[in-house]
Motif scaffolding. Structure first.
Motif, short mmCIF file in Angstrom:
data_model
loop_
_atom_site.label_atom_id
_atom_site.label_comp_id
_atom_site.label_asym_id
_atom_site.label_seq_id
_atom_site.Cartn_x
_atom_site.Cartn_y
_atom_site.Cartn_z
N GLY A 89 0.81 -1.21 0.00
CA GLY A 89 0.00 0.00 0.00
C GLY A 89 0.85 1.26 0.00
O GLY A 89 0.56 2.23 -0.71
N LEU A 90 1.93 1.26 0.77
CA LEU A 90 2.82 2.41 0.81
C LEU A 90 3.52 2.61 -0.54
O LEU A 90 3.66 3.74 -1.01
CB LEU A 90 3.86 2.25 1.91
CG LEU A 90 3.32 2.42 3.32
CD1 LEU A 90 4.33 1.94 4.34
CD2 LEU A 90 2.92 3.85 3.58
N LEU A 91 3.95 1.53 -1.17
CA LEU A 91 4.58 1.65 -2.49
C LEU A 91 3.59 2.17 -3.52
O LEU A 91 3.95 2.99 -4.39
CB LEU A 91 5.15 0.30 -2.93
CG LEU A 91 6.37 -0.17 -2.15
CD1 LEU A 91 6.73 -1.60 -2.55
CD2 LEU A 91 7.55 0.76 -2.34
N ALA A 92 2.33 1.75 -3.44
CA ALA A 92 1.30 2.28 -4.35
C ALA A 92 1.12 3.78 -4.13
O ALA A 92 1.01 4.55 -5.09
CB ALA A 92 -0.02 1.53 -4.14
N MET A 93 1.11 4.21 -2.87
CA MET A 93 0.97 5.63 -2.57
C MET A 93 2.17 6.42 -3.08
O MET A 93 2.01 7.50 -3.67
CB MET A 93 0.80 5.83 -1.07
CG MET A 93 0.62 7.27 -0.69
SD MET A 93 -0.79 8.01 -1.51
CE MET A 93 -1.75 8.48 -0.13
N LEU A 94 3.37 5.90 -2.87
CA LEU A 94 4.58 6.57 -3.38
C LEU A 94 4.55 6.68 -4.90
O LEU A 94 4.92 7.70 -5.47
CB LEU A 94 5.83 5.85 -2.90
CG LEU A 94 6.16 5.99 -1.43
CD1 LEU A 94 7.26 5.02 -1.02
CD2 LEU A 94 6.55 7.42 -1.10
N SER A 95 4.09 5.63 -5.56
CA SER A 95 3.98 5.65 -7.02
C SER A 95 2.97 6.69 -7.48
O SER A 95 3.21 7.45 -8.43
CB SER A 95 3.58 4.25 -7.52
OG SER A 95 3.42 4.26 -8.91
N LEU A 96 1.84 6.76 -6.81
CA LEU A 96 0.81 7.75 -7.13
C LEU A 96 1.36 9.17 -6.96
O LEU A 96 1.17 10.03 -7.83
CB LEU A 96 -0.42 7.55 -6.24
CG LEU A 96 -1.53 8.58 -6.39
CD1 LEU A 96 -2.19 8.44 -7.75
CD2 LEU A 96 -2.55 8.41 -5.28
N LEU A 97 2.05 9.41 -5.86
CA LEU A 97 2.62 10.73 -5.61
C LEU A 97 3.67 11.08 -6.66
O LEU A 97 3.74 12.22 -7.12
CB LEU A 97 3.21 10.81 -4.21
CG LEU A 97 2.20 10.76 -3.07
CD1 LEU A 97 2.92 10.68 -1.73
CD2 LEU A 97 1.26 11.95 -3.12
N ARG A 98 4.49 10.11 -7.05
CA ARG A 98 5.49 10.35 -8.08
C ARG A 98 4.82 10.72 -9.40
O ARG A 98 5.22 11.67 -10.08
CB ARG A 98 6.37 9.12 -8.26
CG ARG A 98 7.49 9.30 -9.29
CD ARG A 98 8.09 8.02 -9.73
NE ARG A 98 7.07 7.25 -10.43
CZ ARG A 98 7.02 5.94 -10.49
NH1 ARG A 98 7.95 5.21 -9.91
NH2 ARG A 98 6.06 5.33 -11.15
N ASP A 99 3.76 10.00 -9.75
CA ASP A 99 3.03 10.30 -10.99
C ASP A 99 2.39 11.66 -10.94
O ASP A 99 2.37 12.38 -11.94
CB ASP A 99 1.99 9.21 -11.27
CG ASP A 99 2.61 7.87 -11.64
OD1 ASP A 99 3.83 7.86 -11.94
OD2 ASP A 99 1.89 6.87 -11.63
N ARG A 100 1.85 12.05 -9.80
CA ARG A 100 1.24 13.39 -9.67
C ARG A 100 2.27 14.49 -9.84
O ARG A 100 2.01 15.50 -10.45
CB ARG A 100 0.56 13.53 -8.31
CG ARG A 100 -0.76 12.83 -8.23
CD ARG A 100 -1.43 13.14 -6.92
NE ARG A 100 -2.70 12.48 -6.83
CZ ARG A 100 -3.42 12.44 -5.73
NH1 ARG A 100 -3.00 13.02 -4.63
NH2 ARG A 100 -4.57 11.80 -5.72
N ARG A 101 3.47 14.26 -9.30
CA ARG A 101 4.54 15.26 -9.44
C ARG A 101 4.95 15.42 -10.89
O ARG A 101 5.31 16.50 -11.33
CB ARG A 101 5.74 14.86 -8.58
CG ARG A 101 5.49 15.09 -7.11
CD ARG A 101 6.75 14.84 -6.27
NE ARG A 101 6.39 14.83 -4.88
CZ ARG A 101 6.55 13.80 -4.06
NH1 ARG A 101 7.13 12.70 -4.50
NH2 ARG A 101 6.20 13.87 -2.81
#
Length: 168
Positions: free
Chosen positions: A153-165
């Motif tokens: 779940g944390l890796l999915a969140m980090l990936s989402l944040l990276r994509d948003r940036r």
């Protein structure tokens, strides 16, 4: 994955006073489970009730990208680790609290064991044979499964944040 990991145990808690090792690595003189789970991590034991320990914990929270916290009835209740306090100390931190029954459910304060968590999550159904009672797998499997799902779940969140940036 290149992350710097600091494992913090709090003085006087159940986690800081561990039992005998389940399996020793004779050539290392170490607890095999701890070696497997915590190899490569920095280890710190802090006393959050002391001024110095409290200040160190505040510094760690302020500097972290991701905070993974054990929760549940047997976890220490520290105002400093409450979601609101972590958000105030570090608004950009991703804070995951892994608990047996959530933070605000009717069962949130219930004590728990590996057997209870295996049964509640349905995994106990997989243990044993049809003509006998269920048997729990050895080794704290519910805790390990929770950790794995929490990190996914944390890796999915980090990936989402990276994509948003990237989109900004």
């Amino acid at each position: 994955l290149g992350a710097g990991v600091i494992r913090v145990t709090l003085t006087g808690t159940h986690e800081a006073t561990t039992a005998e090792p389940a399996l020793l690595l004779d050539d290392l003189g170490a607890d095999a489970t701890a070696w497997y789970l915590h190899r490569g991590k920095q280890q710190r034991e802090l006393d959050p009730t002391s001024d110095d320990g409290h200040a160190q914990l505040v510094q760690l929270i302020a500097a972290t990208d991701v905070l993974i916290q054990s929760g549940g009835a047997d976890a220490p209740a520290l105002d400093l680790l409450a979601p609101e306090a972590v958000r105030s100390a570090n608004p950009s931190a991703i804070h995951a609290i892994l608990t047996p029954f959530g933070l605000d459910t009717p069962a949130a304060g219930y004590a728990s064991t590996d057997l209870v968590r295996l049964a509640a999550g349905g995994l106990l159904w997989l243990g044993g044979y049809p003509d006998a009672e269920p048997v729990a797998a050895f080794g704290g499997q519910s805790t390990l499964a929770t950790a794995i799902f929490g990190v996914v779940g944390l890796l999915a969140m980090l990936s989402l944040l990276r994509d948003r940036r990237r989109l900004l």
